[in-house]
Design a protein around this motif. Structure first.
Motif, PDB file in Angstrom:
ATOM      1  N   GLY A 148       0.836  -0.929   0.131  1.00 53.31           N
ATOM      2  CA  GLY A 148      -0.338   0.082   0.036  1.00 53.31           C
ATOM      3  C   GLY A 148       1.147   1.587  -0.425  1.00 53.31           C
ATOM      4  O   GLY A 148       0.403   2.439  -0.943  1.00 53.31           O
ATOM      5  N   VAL A 149       2.024   1.425   0.849  1.00 48.76           N
ATOM      6  CA  VAL A 149       2.490   1.999   0.936  1.00 48.76           C
ATOM      7  C   VAL A 149       3.652   2.950  -0.662  1.00 48.76           C
ATOM      8  O   VAL A 149       3.497   3.154  -1.272  1.00 48.76           O
ATOM      9  N   MET A 150       3.949   1.548  -1.039  1.00 44.54           N
ATOM     10  CA  MET A 150       4.987   1.649  -2.243  1.00 44.54           C
ATOM     11  C   MET A 150       3.769   1.776  -3.105  1.00 44.54           C
ATOM     12  O   MET A 150       4.203   2.266  -4.638  1.00 44.54           O
ATOM     13  N   ASN A 151       2.691   1.811  -3.298  1.00 42.63           N
ATOM     14  CA  ASN A 151       1.512   1.287  -4.638  1.00 42.63           C
ATOM     15  C   ASN A 151       0.963   3.078  -4.628  1.00 42.63           C
ATOM     16  O   ASN A 151       0.783   3.605  -6.336  1.00 42.63           O
ATOM     17  N   THR A 152       2.524   3.782  -3.975  1.00 44.18           N
ATOM     18  CA  THR A 152       2.062   5.481  -4.363  1.00 44.18           C
ATOM     19  C   THR A 152       3.209   5.947  -5.380  1.00 44.18           C
ATOM     20  O   THR A 152       3.110   6.954  -6.057  1.00 44.18           O
ATOM     21  N   LEU A 153       3.980   5.084  -5.651  1.00 44.08           N
ATOM     22  CA  LEU A 153       4.953   4.900  -7.110  1.00 44.08           C
ATOM     23  C   LEU A 153       3.898   5.694  -8.575  1.00 44.08           C
ATOM     24  O   LEU A 153       2.379   5.712  -8.622  1.00 44.08           O
ATOM     25  N   PRO A 154       4.657   7.044  -8.794  1.00 38.64           N
ATOM     26  CA  PRO A 154       3.853   7.498 -10.148  1.00 38.64           C
ATOM     27  C   PRO A 154       2.991   6.018 -11.053  1.00 38.64           C
ATOM     28  O   PRO A 154       2.004   6.570 -11.825  1.00 38.64           O
ATOM     29  N   TRP A 155       3.538   5.263 -11.564  1.00 38.79           N
ATOM     30  CA  TRP A 155       3.281   4.011 -11.861  1.00 38.79           C
ATOM     31  C   TRP A 155       2.421   3.270 -11.587  1.00 38.79           C
ATOM     32  O   TRP A 155       1.674   2.485 -12.069  1.00 38.79           O
ATOM     33  N   LEU A 415     -12.476   6.949   2.281  1.00 40.98           N
ATOM     34  CA  LEU A 415     -12.987   7.362   1.239  1.00 40.98           C
ATOM     35  C   LEU A 415     -12.131   5.915   0.454  1.00 40.98           C
ATOM     36  O   LEU A 415     -12.777   5.590  -0.266  1.00 40.98           O
ATOM     37  N   THR A 416     -11.230   5.917   0.335  1.00 44.84           N
ATOM     38  CA  THR A 416     -10.038   5.179  -0.497  1.00 44.84           C
ATOM     39  C   THR A 416     -10.093   3.523   0.443  1.00 44.84           C
ATOM     40  O   THR A 416     -10.493   2.610  -1.238  1.00 44.84           O
ATOM     41  N   TYR A 417     -10.963   3.814   1.260  1.00 43.21           N
ATOM     42  CA  TYR A 417     -10.988   1.584   1.234  1.00 43.21           C
ATOM     43  C   TYR A 417     -12.943   1.751   1.202  1.00 43.21           C
ATOM     44  O   TYR A 417     -12.773   0.202   0.542  1.00 43.21           O
ATOM     45  N   PHE A 418     -13.558   2.362   1.143  1.00 41.24           N
ATOM     46  CA  PHE A 418     -14.902   2.335   1.503  1.00 41.24           C
ATOM     47  C   PHE A 418     -15.150   2.324  -0.785  1.00 41.24           C
ATOM     48  O   PHE A 418     -16.370   2.276  -1.284  1.00 41.24           O
ATOM     49  N   MET A 419     -14.354   2.967  -1.278  1.00 40.80           N
ATOM     50  CA  MET A 419     -14.475   3.247  -3.190  1.00 40.80           C
ATOM     51  C   MET A 419     -13.782   2.472  -3.359  1.00 40.80           C
ATOM     52  O   MET A 419     -12.968   3.024  -3.136  1.00 40.80           O
ATOM     53  N   SER A 420     -13.381   3.035  -4.972  1.00 43.62           N
ATOM     54  CA  SER A 420     -12.545   2.801  -5.257  1.00 43.62           C
ATOM     55  C   SER A 420     -11.678   3.935  -5.781  1.00 43.62           C
ATOM     56  O   SER A 420     -11.740   4.958  -5.397  1.00 43.62           O
ATOM     57  N   ASN A 421     -10.249   4.055  -5.834  1.00 40.44           N
ATOM     58  CA  ASN A 421      -8.929   4.563  -6.086  1.00 40.44           C
ATOM     59  C   ASN A 421      -9.691   5.486  -7.677  1.00 40.44           C
ATOM     60  O   ASN A 421     -10.274   6.526  -7.498  1.00 40.44           O
ATOM     61  N   GLN A 454      -3.425   5.295   0.707  1.00 45.35           N
ATOM     62  CA  GLN A 454      -3.148   3.719  -0.091  1.00 45.35           C
ATOM     63  C   GLN A 454      -2.748   2.321   0.939  1.00 45.35           C
ATOM     64  O   GLN A 454      -3.161   2.197   0.560  1.00 45.35           O
ATOM     65  N   ALA A 455      -1.708   3.366   2.325  1.00 40.09           N
ATOM     66  CA  ALA A 455      -1.227   1.543   3.092  1.00 40.09           C
ATOM     67  C   ALA A 455      -2.954   0.921   3.233  1.00 40.09           C
ATOM     68  O   ALA A 455      -3.187  -0.125   3.079  1.00 40.09           O
ATOM     69  N   LEU A 456      -3.851   1.455   4.246  1.00 40.19           N
ATOM     70  CA  LEU A 456      -5.258   0.879   3.926  1.00 40.19           C
ATOM     71  C   LEU A 456      -6.255   0.392   3.028  1.00 40.19           C
ATOM     72  O   LEU A 456      -6.745  -0.753   2.746  1.00 40.19           O
ATOM     73  N   HIS A 457      -5.761   1.507   1.214  1.00 45.96           N
ATOM     74  CA  HIS A 457      -6.775   0.793   0.089  1.00 45.96           C
ATOM     75  C   HIS A 457      -6.418  -0.324  -0.037  1.00 45.96           C
ATOM     76  O   HIS A 457      -7.536  -0.750  -0.501  1.00 45.96           O
ATOM     77  N   MET A 458      -5.213  -0.794   0.161  1.00 44.11           N
ATOM     78  CA  MET A 458      -4.793  -2.213  -0.674  1.00 44.11           C
ATOM     79  C   MET A 458      -5.216  -3.375   0.157  1.00 44.11           C
ATOM     80  O   MET A 458      -5.930  -4.701   0.315  1.00 44.11           O
ATOM     81  N   THR A 491      -0.080   2.851   9.789  1.00 44.82           N
ATOM     82  CA  THR A 491       0.896   3.272   8.622  1.00 44.82           C
ATOM     83  C   THR A 491       0.210   4.978   7.876  1.00 44.82           C
ATOM     84  O   THR A 491       1.437   5.550   7.752  1.00 44.82           O
ATOM     85  N   SER A 492      -0.301   4.701   7.283  1.00 42.68           N
ATOM     86  CA  SER A 492      -1.352   6.369   7.306  1.00 42.68           C
ATOM     87  C   SER A 492      -1.296   7.496   7.648  1.00 42.68           C
ATOM     88  O   SER A 492      -0.880   8.442   7.267  1.00 42.68           O
TER      89      SER A 492
END
Length: 505
Positions: A148-155, A415-421, A454-458, A491-492
């Motif tokens: 989740g933390v690494m998911n913030t990479l630009p790609w 919001l990112t937990y209960f919704m899509s990105n 994003q750490a929670l979103h994953m 973590t978030s």
């Protein structure tokens, strides 16, 4: 009304799966269908579902062929050296195993795809957790949070979505966030260390063959599970959530070793430990037999050592093409799976056998994704998502206007937990940015703050990759949710606090 129904639907879903009253697939289908009727839009349920399925079909296809591809790569031995290296580092120490999980997940996350990360991480670490009797929810929780933390990479997706939604440059959003994200990743490693120490206390300190002789030569004594000197004792590990039924707390066969044993202890070893020890003594790296997982069996007939560099090159090329977006990801994995099967298993019966071997994972994950399409289709189609977001934004006190970056960061967690990105970044973030601009808050600060959740979103039930994680790890989604959510949310918050401390947000 729609706002209340939206929150009620999500709460009902989470409660039922965490209490294990319904399976995730059944809950993802039946609960939204029921609430769609409550909202008075039951006549449109079919349209909502078809729309949701259409949007998630490429994701389902990607996961299906990615599972086949990486399943074949595991079968032919591509990741065996990685597992052997991790085993040498871990030395059968539960603390090192958990920390190794976090490090491996973070490194593999550089490819920007959560599904790939979870498949490689689980395939490498699952045999160790099962063999040592460690809790599998620790593995899934640590892997999901690190990813989740690494998911913030630009790609990786979120940063690109934020940049697109607010018409900003992705580098201007991500580069200043690196120190805060580094603090968040460091926190994940510390968390893994703490959880690993707890696992060590639960199952005891294990030793590998060879390690005993080396340490005995130096100290003439070997540490025991209790920390005292003497012969290593066999202990029966209490079953943790998602953990194996027992553990081998004596000598455990290391990678490439031909034998192993369970040292005698004060009491009889549990049946599962005895079976595990027998398997280790007989076959080296075979995993605990009760689940049929053959992870590192060095004698499995599917190994293709002569094709190792071909498979490694194919995998690197596939991941490079994915990062460079040369073709859509589903197409890349479809081509990769077909090529991997054809080259490694040129005979048709062998290809069918490999596909059948991974059919269980494919069906579980694809079924979960299409079931989630019902959930997201109803949330979006009925307008529940929009009403929920508008209610949350409207509930922000006027006095919080100058602190909209902080508000955005805090709202990004639920919001990112209960919704899509897509729903959050394209539907909610522009509204938050507009509210911030009215009080002099830069859109860049809003965009950076939006990444902290994003750490929670994953671990969200709306993220298809999480079903790959829990499916391959054979962990109940409810167990994973109960264990992971609190640590991922913390973590978030650490990332958010670091961003504010460094003046980034």
């Amino acid at each position: 009304m729609l706002t209340f129904l939206g929150f009620a639907m999500i709460a009902t879903f989470l409660v039922l799966i965490m209490l294990k009253k319904m399976s995730p697939i059944a809950a993802l289908v039946l609960i939204p269908a029921l609430f769609c009727v409550f909202a008075g839009k039951g006549a449109h349920l079919g349209d909502y579902v078809i729309d949701g399925v259409g949007k998630l079909a490429p994701t389902a296809a990607m996961l299906m062929f990615a599972i086949v591809y990486f399943g074949v790569m595991i079968d032919v031995g591509l990741f065996d050296p990685i597992v052997r290296g991790i085993l040498r580092f871990c030395k059968a120490d539960p603390m090192r195993v958990v920390v190794g999980t976090a490090v491996l997940a973070a490194i593999v996350s550089l490819d920007g795809d959560g599904s790939t990360t979870f498949m490689i991480t689980v395939s490498a670490m699952y045999p160790l957790y099962k063999r040592l009797g460690l809790s599998l929810v620790v593995m899934t929780g640590v892997a999901a949070t690190a990813n989740g933390v690494m998911n913030t990479l630009p790609w990786g997706g979120p940063t690109a979505r934020a940049a697109t939604a607010l018409k900003l440059d992705a580098a201007d959003i991500f580069v200043p966030m690196i120190p805060a994200l580094a603090v968040g990743l460091l926190f994940v490693f510390v968390l893994a260390y703490v959880l690993g120490v707890k696992e060590r206390r639960r199952v005891g300190m294990l030793v590998l063959p060879g390690q005993v002789e080396r340490e005995a030569a130096e100290e003439e004594l070997v540490p025991t599970a209790s920390g005292a000197s003497g012969a290593p004792a066999a202990t029966e590990a209490p079953a943790g959530p998602g953990s194996g039924s027992g553990s081998v707390a004596g000598s455990v066969a290391g990678s490439g070793s031909g034998s192993g044993s369970v040292a005698a202890g004060a009491g009889p070893a549990p049946a599962s430990a005895t079976a595990s020890a027998a398997a280790l003594h007989a076959g080296g790296d075979a995993a605990v037999p009760e689940d049929g997982f053959q992870g590192l069996d060095p004698h499995r007939p599917t190994l293709r050592p002569r094709l190792y560099w071909f498979n490694a090159g194919l995998t690197v090329a596939l991941l490079t093409a994915m990062i460079m977006e040369l073709l859509p990801i589903p197409v890349l994995f479809l081509l990769g799976a077909a090529l991997a099967l054809t080259v490694n298993f040129p005979h048709m019966p062998d290809q069918k056998a490999r596909i059948a071997a991974h059919a269980d994972n494919v069906l579980n994950v694809a079924g979960m994704v299409f079931a989630a399409a019902v959930f997201t289709g109803v949330l979006t189609g009925t307008g529940m998502v929009k009403h929920m977001a508008d209610w949350l934004v409207g509930a922000i006190p006027e006095g919080m206007g100058p602190h909209m970056a902080l508000v955005t960061g805090l709202l990004s967690l639920p919001l990112t937990y209960f919704m899509s990105n897509d729903g959050f970044y394209f539907g909610v973030l522009p509204v938050l940015a507009e509210a911030g601009a009215a009080h002099g808050v830069s859109p860049l600060e809003i965009a950076r703050a939006s990444l902290v959740g994003q750490a929670l979103h994953m671990s969200s039930p709306l993220v298809p990759a999480v079903y790959v994680l829990v499916g391959m790890a054979k962990v109940e989604f409810g167990d994973h949710t109960r264990f992971t959510v609190k640590w991922a949310a913390l973590t978030s918050l650490v990332v958010l606090a670091a961003g504010m401390l460094f003046g980034i947000i």
